[in-house]
Motif scaffolding. Sequence first.
Motif, PDB file in Angstrom:
ATOM      1  N   LEU A  30       0.863  -1.178   0.000  1.00  0.00           N
ATOM      2  CA  LEU A  30       0.000   0.000   0.000  1.00  0.00           C
ATOM      3  C   LEU A  30       0.897   1.225   0.000  1.00  0.00           C
ATOM      4  CD1 LEU A  30      -2.716   1.504   0.281  1.00  0.00           C
ATOM      5  CD2 LEU A  30      -2.549   1.145   2.760  1.00  0.00           C
ATOM      6  N   SER A  31       0.722   2.068  -0.999  1.00  0.00           N
ATOM      7  CA  SER A  31       1.471   3.315  -1.089  1.00  0.00           C
ATOM      8  C   SER A  31       0.467   4.452  -1.187  1.00  0.00           C
ATOM      9  CB  SER A  31       2.381   3.305  -2.319  1.00  0.00           C
ATOM     10  OG  SER A  31       3.105   4.519  -2.400  1.00  0.00           O
ATOM     11  N   MET A  32       0.666   5.480  -0.375  1.00  0.00           N
ATOM     12  CA  MET A  32      -0.262   6.603  -0.320  1.00  0.00           C
ATOM     13  C   MET A  32       0.486   7.897  -0.585  1.00  0.00           C
ATOM     14  SD  MET A  32      -2.046   5.235   3.181  1.00  0.00           S
ATOM     15  CE  MET A  32      -0.497   4.537   3.779  1.00  0.00           C
ATOM     16  N   SER A  33       0.022   8.661  -1.542  1.00  0.00           N
ATOM     17  CA  SER A  33       0.614   9.949  -1.881  1.00  0.00           C
ATOM     18  C   SER A  33      -0.481  10.997  -1.764  1.00  0.00           C
ATOM     19  CB  SER A  33       1.169   9.891  -3.307  1.00  0.00           C
ATOM     20  OG  SER A  33       1.645  11.154  -3.692  1.00  0.00           O
ATOM     21  N   LEU A  34      -0.246  12.012  -0.931  1.00  0.00           N
ATOM     22  CA  LEU A  34      -1.284  13.003  -0.662  1.00  0.00           C
ATOM     23  C   LEU A  34      -0.792  14.415  -0.979  1.00  0.00           C
ATOM     24  CD1 LEU A  34      -1.626  10.545   1.513  1.00  0.00           C
ATOM     25  CD2 LEU A  34      -3.327  12.059   2.473  1.00  0.00           C
ATOM     26  N   ALA A  35      -1.580  15.133  -1.770  1.00  0.00           N
ATOM     27  CA  ALA A  35      -1.295  16.536  -2.050  1.00  0.00           C
ATOM     28  C   ALA A  35      -1.645  17.357  -0.803  1.00  0.00           C
ATOM     29  CB  ALA A  35      -2.121  16.996  -3.249  1.00  0.00           C
ATOM     30  N   PRO A  36      -1.127  18.579  -0.697  1.00  0.00           N
ATOM     31  CA  PRO A  36      -1.468  19.422   0.452  1.00  0.00           C
ATOM     32  C   PRO A  36      -2.988  19.535   0.628  1.00  0.00           C
ATOM     33  CG  PRO A  36       0.309  20.403  -0.792  1.00  0.00           C
ATOM     34  CD  PRO A  36      -0.179  19.224  -1.604  1.00  0.00           C
ATOM     35  N   GLY A  37      -3.417  19.396   1.873  1.00  0.00           N
ATOM     36  CA  GLY A  37      -4.838  19.496   2.200  1.00  0.00           C
ATOM     37  C   GLY A  37      -5.610  18.198   2.072  1.00  0.00           C
ATOM     38  N   ALA A  38      -5.013  17.173   1.485  1.00  0.00           N
ATOM     39  CA  ALA A  38      -5.681  15.869   1.361  1.00  0.00           C
ATOM     40  C   ALA A  38      -5.543  15.102   2.670  1.00  0.00           C
ATOM     41  CB  ALA A  38      -5.080  15.068   0.213  1.00  0.00           C
ATOM     42  N   GLU A  39      -6.499  14.189   2.928  1.00  0.00           N
ATOM     43  CA  GLU A  39      -6.458  13.375   4.143  1.00  0.00           C
ATOM     44  C   GLU A  39      -6.954  11.974   3.854  1.00  0.00           C
ATOM     45  OE1 GLU A  39      -7.024  16.936   7.420  1.00  0.00           O
ATOM     46  OE2 GLU A  39      -8.674  15.529   7.155  1.00  0.00           O
ATOM     47  N   LEU A  40      -6.345  11.002   4.519  1.00  0.00           N
ATOM     48  CA  LEU A  40      -6.702   9.600   4.341  1.00  0.00           C
ATOM     49  C   LEU A  40      -6.839   8.940   5.703  1.00  0.00           C
ATOM     50  CD1 LEU A  40      -5.331   7.142   1.778  1.00  0.00           C
ATOM     51  CD2 LEU A  40      -5.329   6.474   4.163  1.00  0.00           C
ATOM     52  N   ILE A  66       3.893  -0.822   3.631  1.00  0.00           N
ATOM     53  CA  ILE A  66       2.946   0.293   3.728  1.00  0.00           C
ATOM     54  C   ILE A  66       3.780   1.561   3.792  1.00  0.00           C
ATOM     55  CG2 ILE A  66       1.110   1.390   5.071  1.00  0.00           C
ATOM     56  CD1 ILE A  66       0.473  -1.350   6.266  1.00  0.00           C
ATOM     57  N   GLU A  67       3.459   2.527   2.923  1.00  0.00           N
ATOM     58  CA  GLU A  67       4.273   3.738   2.935  1.00  0.00           C
ATOM     59  C   GLU A  67       3.529   4.981   2.496  1.00  0.00           C
ATOM     60  OE1 GLU A  67       7.443   4.383   0.106  1.00  0.00           O
ATOM     61  OE2 GLU A  67       6.495   3.039  -1.327  1.00  0.00           O
ATOM     62  N   VAL A  68       3.991   6.086   3.036  1.00  0.00           N
ATOM     63  CA  VAL A  68       3.719   7.414   2.525  1.00  0.00           C
ATOM     64  C   VAL A  68       5.116   7.923   2.181  1.00  0.00           C
ATOM     65  CG1 VAL A  68       2.799   9.707   2.984  1.00  0.00           C
ATOM     66  CG2 VAL A  68       1.740   7.710   4.066  1.00  0.00           C
ATOM     67  N   PRO A  69       5.487   7.931   0.893  1.00  0.00           N
ATOM     68  CA  PRO A  69       6.869   8.234   0.521  1.00  0.00           C
ATOM     69  C   PRO A  69       7.421   9.482   1.204  1.00  0.00           C
ATOM     70  CG  PRO A  69       5.626   7.570  -1.410  1.00  0.00           C
ATOM     71  CD  PRO A  69       4.637   7.717  -0.278  1.00  0.00           C
ATOM     72  N   GLY A  70       8.579   9.304   1.811  1.00  0.00           N
ATOM     73  CA  GLY A  70       9.257  10.400   2.488  1.00  0.00           C
ATOM     74  C   GLY A  70       8.771  10.690   3.896  1.00  0.00           C
ATOM     75  N   LEU A  71       7.652  10.063   4.332  1.00  0.00           N
ATOM     76  CA  LEU A  71       7.090  10.343   5.655  1.00  0.00           C
ATOM     77  C   LEU A  71       7.032   9.121   6.558  1.00  0.00           C
ATOM     78  CD1 LEU A  71       3.992  12.579   4.787  1.00  0.00           C
ATOM     79  CD2 LEU A  71       6.296  13.319   5.424  1.00  0.00           C
ATOM     80  N   TRP A  72       6.601   8.007   6.010  1.00  0.00           N
ATOM     81  CA  TRP A  72       6.330   6.832   6.852  1.00  0.00           C
ATOM     82  C   TRP A  72       6.504   5.578   6.014  1.00  0.00           C
ATOM     83  CZ3 TRP A  72       1.015   4.401   7.350  1.00  0.00           C
ATOM     84  CH2 TRP A  72       0.988   3.418   8.343  1.00  0.00           C
ATOM     85  N   LEU A  73       7.215   4.608   6.570  1.00  0.00           N
ATOM     86  CA  LEU A  73       7.428   3.339   5.891  1.00  0.00           C
ATOM     87  C   LEU A  73       7.373   2.223   6.914  1.00  0.00           C
ATOM     88  CD1 LEU A  73       8.286   1.566   3.455  1.00  0.00           C
ATOM     89  CD2 LEU A  73      10.660   2.100   4.056  1.00  0.00           C
ATOM     90  N   GLU A  74       6.549   1.234   6.637  1.00  0.00           N
ATOM     91  CA  GLU A  74       6.497   0.038   7.472  1.00  0.00           C
ATOM     92  C   GLU A  74       6.682  -1.163   6.570  1.00  0.00           C
ATOM     93  OE1 GLU A  74       3.763  -0.622  10.500  1.00  0.00           O
ATOM     94  OE2 GLU A  74       3.828   1.424  11.222  1.00  0.00           O
TER      95      GLU A  74
END
Length: 184
Positions: A30-40, A66-74
């Motif tokens: 699972l990879s999640m990429s969020l633009a400013p103001g987006a929420e998941l 599971i990752e949010v590139p540059g922020l969180w990786l498990e």
Amino acid sequence: MSAKLAAGARLEWLPLETICYDACLAENRLSMSLAPGAELLGWDVTAFGLPASGKPFAQGTFRQHIEVPGLWLERANIKASDLLLLQSPLGLAGHRCIASLFFVTGSKLDRQRRQQALDSARSIIERHALVDTVGVTSPDPQVVVLRVLAPVVEPAMHLLRQVWQAWRAEMWKLEANCPRIWTT
């Protein structure tokens, strides 16, 4: 699965649990990429074997990313043959379900909102039967994560649903109606 959210978008990713059957060679990404103001708001739940049916996860491998590139990786690499990992108190301690609930944003959460998410989760955890195998943290100002170890899926899902309802109400000011599929 890859999710890319545009500015201001909201997504709830709440799939049913992944079941690692005996002899599986499985990978969950699972990879999640969020633009400013987006929420998941999402979760990931994995069950090892089918304990109620007497079908353990005795052989095979499960990999998770599971990752949010540059922020969180498990990452996890769980082999059924790794009894030290599966049985040790420093590993899964005999539990056969791992789960994570996460609130991820495309912009830094202000300190008060982030603390509100942590406090509401901790309040629910304190009253839950799994209190000794649950933790909630914020590894980055854009990520809040709750992690659970449970003997089976049902108590983990019960806890995740309670925290999901609280976060949905507090973070998004939305009523938390459970999808019908959760009751079938």
